[in-house]
Structures are given as structure tokens and as C-alpha cells.
Design an enzyme around this catalytic site. Structure first.
Site, short mmCIF file in Angstrom:
data_model
loop_
_atom_site.label_atom_id
_atom_site.label_comp_id
_atom_site.label_asym_id
_atom_site.label_seq_id
_atom_site.Cartn_x
_atom_site.Cartn_y
_atom_site.Cartn_z
N SER A 218 -4.48 -8.72 -5.75
CA SER A 218 -3.99 -8.02 -6.94
C SER A 218 -3.10 -8.95 -7.75
O SER A 218 -2.46 -9.85 -7.19
CB SER A 218 -3.20 -6.77 -6.54
OG SER A 218 -2.54 -6.19 -7.65
N TYR A 231 3.89 -3.92 -1.21
CA TYR A 231 2.53 -4.17 -1.69
C TYR A 231 2.42 -5.56 -2.30
O TYR A 231 1.47 -6.30 -2.03
CB TYR A 231 2.17 -3.10 -2.73
CG TYR A 231 0.74 -3.15 -3.22
CD1 TYR A 231 -0.29 -2.60 -2.46
CD2 TYR A 231 0.42 -3.71 -4.45
CE1 TYR A 231 -1.60 -2.62 -2.91
CE2 TYR A 231 -0.89 -3.73 -4.91
CZ TYR A 231 -1.89 -3.18 -4.14
OH TYR A 231 -3.19 -3.21 -4.60
#
Length: 357
Positions: A218, A231
Site C-alpha cells: 500500500s 498498518y
């Protein structure tokens, strides 16, 4: 049951973005074939080569062609030759493939005749999916992965494609998270990649036709964001893992690696998060990412897939002066986007189920 996604009524203008303009340009003015059509049209009008329109159009066509050739050569130098892919012989393992992006890729390959194994702690959203074999597996558990790997080998054959897609989002500030939540997040989003690669890569190396490893990372791994400390840390680690693994696999040219670093995806994982700037940073539909992943796998290529446009240039953010970086963060709203985060509710949230990127 999945939390229903909040519905919002948006105008058609919201679909206009930098990426849309780029797509149009890529099939028009920035395409070599189209660029050469222009001077050919001028010649059809009997214009001389020395006229300004002819000089400008030919110069542009040469420039676009050289850019296209340079991109092709750069890709070949970086990733080498492709491997032969026969879908009838491929065994594709997808973690977190019970829903969302993972299930979308699984269904496409299942319908096209490939053998697909889906690993997920959640049940399949679509019970009518063809060509898919479901294995209930928690990717944070090494023992479960080892057991399922043996079952896949027995039932389907040696895996040739591994798509590490499983992920979870806690969506809390660091001090609001329990230690158990942090550990679960890092294990699902990062350590599970080590577990699956260690389990399935040796078989690919032994396989004469090679294999492909797809890593779902990501842009948050490059940028970080408030309420995404766990994350972001995991995705940064995943990106570093992939690049290091690709370097180690240079002695095995038949093994291909694909790194995917998307922006915000339109999946339940980030329900409620509002993109701060839909023109510069539009929300990405899973089908767009799936198309790029499937294309790279089918062609037997290594690649780096970044979408939308800013995701392909995010590395340059760290080149900016720190003051400019702070201003850019403020203007982009990256650190306030998670304030409206909803995510998965009920039992799915309590179980912290790893299912999609």
C-alpha cells in the site's frame, strides 16, 4: 455478515480525475501509433516535410516513440524475460480470497480454467464461484498454513502462483490499541507473507515452469498516516520484504515477482474513509487493480503496479524538503481521513479476520 457499505450520492464530476485524463492521453496523443497518424494525415493533404505542422508532428511522434521504446527496454532490464504461462497448468493460491479483491481475482482465474485455492478464515462470499477450492486457514498460524499447503499439494498440485492478499485494519490511534491488536495486525499484514513464501516458494523453484509471487502492499507503507501506525509499519515491511526477495531470486529467472502498491481501495476494509482529494487521489475500484495483476501474471512478467497515478510517484515524496512534506500532508488530508473510518463491524471486527487488502 459484512457491514453494508454506506451509500452516498455523488455527481458525475466526482469520477473525473488525473488518472482519467492520463488514460485518455495514453490511447491518443501519448500512443506511438496515434502520434504517427498525425503526420501521415498531413502528408495525405500533400503538405511538404518542411512545413511547420509536419516538423512539429514528426518531432512529437519520434519523441513519443522513443519514450515508449525506453519504457520497454527499462522494464526488460529491470525484470528480465517473461515465463511461459499455461492457465490449465497453473495452481494459484490466494490468501484472503474469500471476498473483495482476492475473490475477484479467484473468480476470474477459476472461470478461465486455472486451478485456484483460496485461503481465508472467513467463508466464501460467493458460494457459486467456479473453479475455486476453499481452505479455511488463519494465515497468522504457521501450523495451519503448513497443513493447508500439504492439502493443496495433494488435492490440486504444486502451487505456481502465490498472491499474498490477506490484510486487516484496526483503525485506532497507537495508544488506543491493545498490544494484542498490534500483534494481530503485524502478524496478519506482515509476518503471514514470510510464512506463505517460506511454504510455497521452494515448490516453485523445483517446478520447471517457475512461478509468480504477488505482494499486496500500500502507499500507506511509504507515507504513514494517523490511526494507521500498525498498518503502515506492516506495509512498509511488506514492500521491503518484496524488494529483498526479488533481489535474492535473481538467480532464479523463472520466478517472477509482482509488487502492488495501490491507494485507497473501494473495499470493506476502509469503509467510511473519505478520500481527501478525489481528483488527485481517487478511490480505486478493485476491478482496476485486479486487471493489472491478472495481466502481469498472464504475461509471465515481474512488475510494480501502482494505482492511481500518485501511487507510482509516491517515492518522490521523501525527496521533498521536510517543510514542504508537512504542507503537502496538511493539504492532502491524509492524517484526517481515518476519522470517519467504519471498517468491519460485529463479529468480523472482534475476530480481526484477515480477508482483503
Amino acid at each position: 455478515m459484512n457491514q453494508p457499505r454506506p451509500t452516498t450520492r455523488e455527481s458525475w464530476v466526482s469520477s473525473i480525475s488525473v488518472d482519467l485524463f492520463l488514460k485518455v492521453l495514453n490511447v491518443t496523443l501519448l500512443h506511438p501509433f496515434v502520434a504517427w497518424i498525425i503526420p501521415l494525415c498531413f502528408r495525405a493533404e500533400h503538405q511538404d516535410y518542411t512545413t511547420r505542422p509536419m516538423i512539429v508532428s514528426i518531432t512529437w511522434a519520434i519523441f513519443v516513440t522513443l519514450l515508449w521504446m525506453g519504457n520497454v527496454m527499462s522494464h526488460k532490464i529491470a525484470y528480465g524475460i517473461h515465463r511461459e504461462v499455461d492457465l490449465t497448468e497453473e495452481v494459484i493460491v490466494i490468501t484472503g480470497g474469500a471476498s473483495g479483491l482476492g475473490l475477484l481475482i479467484a473468480e476470474v482465474y477459476g472461470m478461465r480454467g486455472a486451478t485456484v485455492a483460496v485461503l481465508d478464515i472467513a467463508d466464501l462470499e460467493s458460494t457459486d464461484a467456479r473453479g475455486i477450492t476453499y481452505y479455511k486457514c488463519d494465515v497468522t498460524d504457521k501450523a495451519q498454513i503448513a497443513r493447508v499447503a500439504q492439502e493443496i499439494e495433494r488435492d490440486l498440485g504444486t502451487p505456481t502462483v502465490l498472491i499474498n492478499n490477506a490484510a486487516i485494519v484496526v483503525g485506532k490511534k497507537l495508544l488506543d490499541m491493545d498490544v494484542e491488536e498490534v500483534e494481530r495486525s503485524l502478524t496478519t499484514n506482515l509476518l503471514s507473507h514470510f510464512y506463505t513464501i517460506k511454504q510455497f516458494l521452494p515448490g516453485m523453484i523445483r517446478n520447471d515452469t517457475g512461478g509468480t509471487i504477488v505482494t499486496l502492499s500500500s502507499v500507506i507503507g511509504h507515507l504513514g498516516a494517523a490511526q494507521l501506525a500498525d498498518y503502515a509499519a506492516a506495509k512498509a515491511g511488506v514492500t521491503a520484504l518484496h524488494k529483498s526477495l526479488a533481489a535474492e531470486l535473481q538467480e532464479y529467472p523463472e520466478i517472477k515477482t509482482i509488487l502492488v502498491t495501490p491507494g485507497q481501495l473501494s473495499t470493506p476494509l476502509f469503509y467510511g474513509v473519505k478520500t481527501p482529494n478525489p481528483f488527485i487521489a481517487p478511490v480505486v475500484e478493485p476491478i482496476e487493480v485486479a486487471k493489472e495483476i491478472i495481466k502481469a501474471i498472464d504475461l509471465g512478467l515481474s512488475d510494480h503496479i501502482g494505482t492511481p497515478l500518485y501511487a507510482r510517484w509516491v517515492d518522490w515524496y521523501n525527496v521533498l524538503p521536510v517543510g514542504v512534506q508537512k504542507i503537502a500532508r496538511k493539504l492532502s488530508g491524509i492524517d484526517t481521513g481515518m476519522k470517519t473510518f467504519v471498517g468491519r463491524k460485529g463479529t468480523e471486527l472482534s475476530e480481526k479476520n484477515g480477508s482483503l487488502i
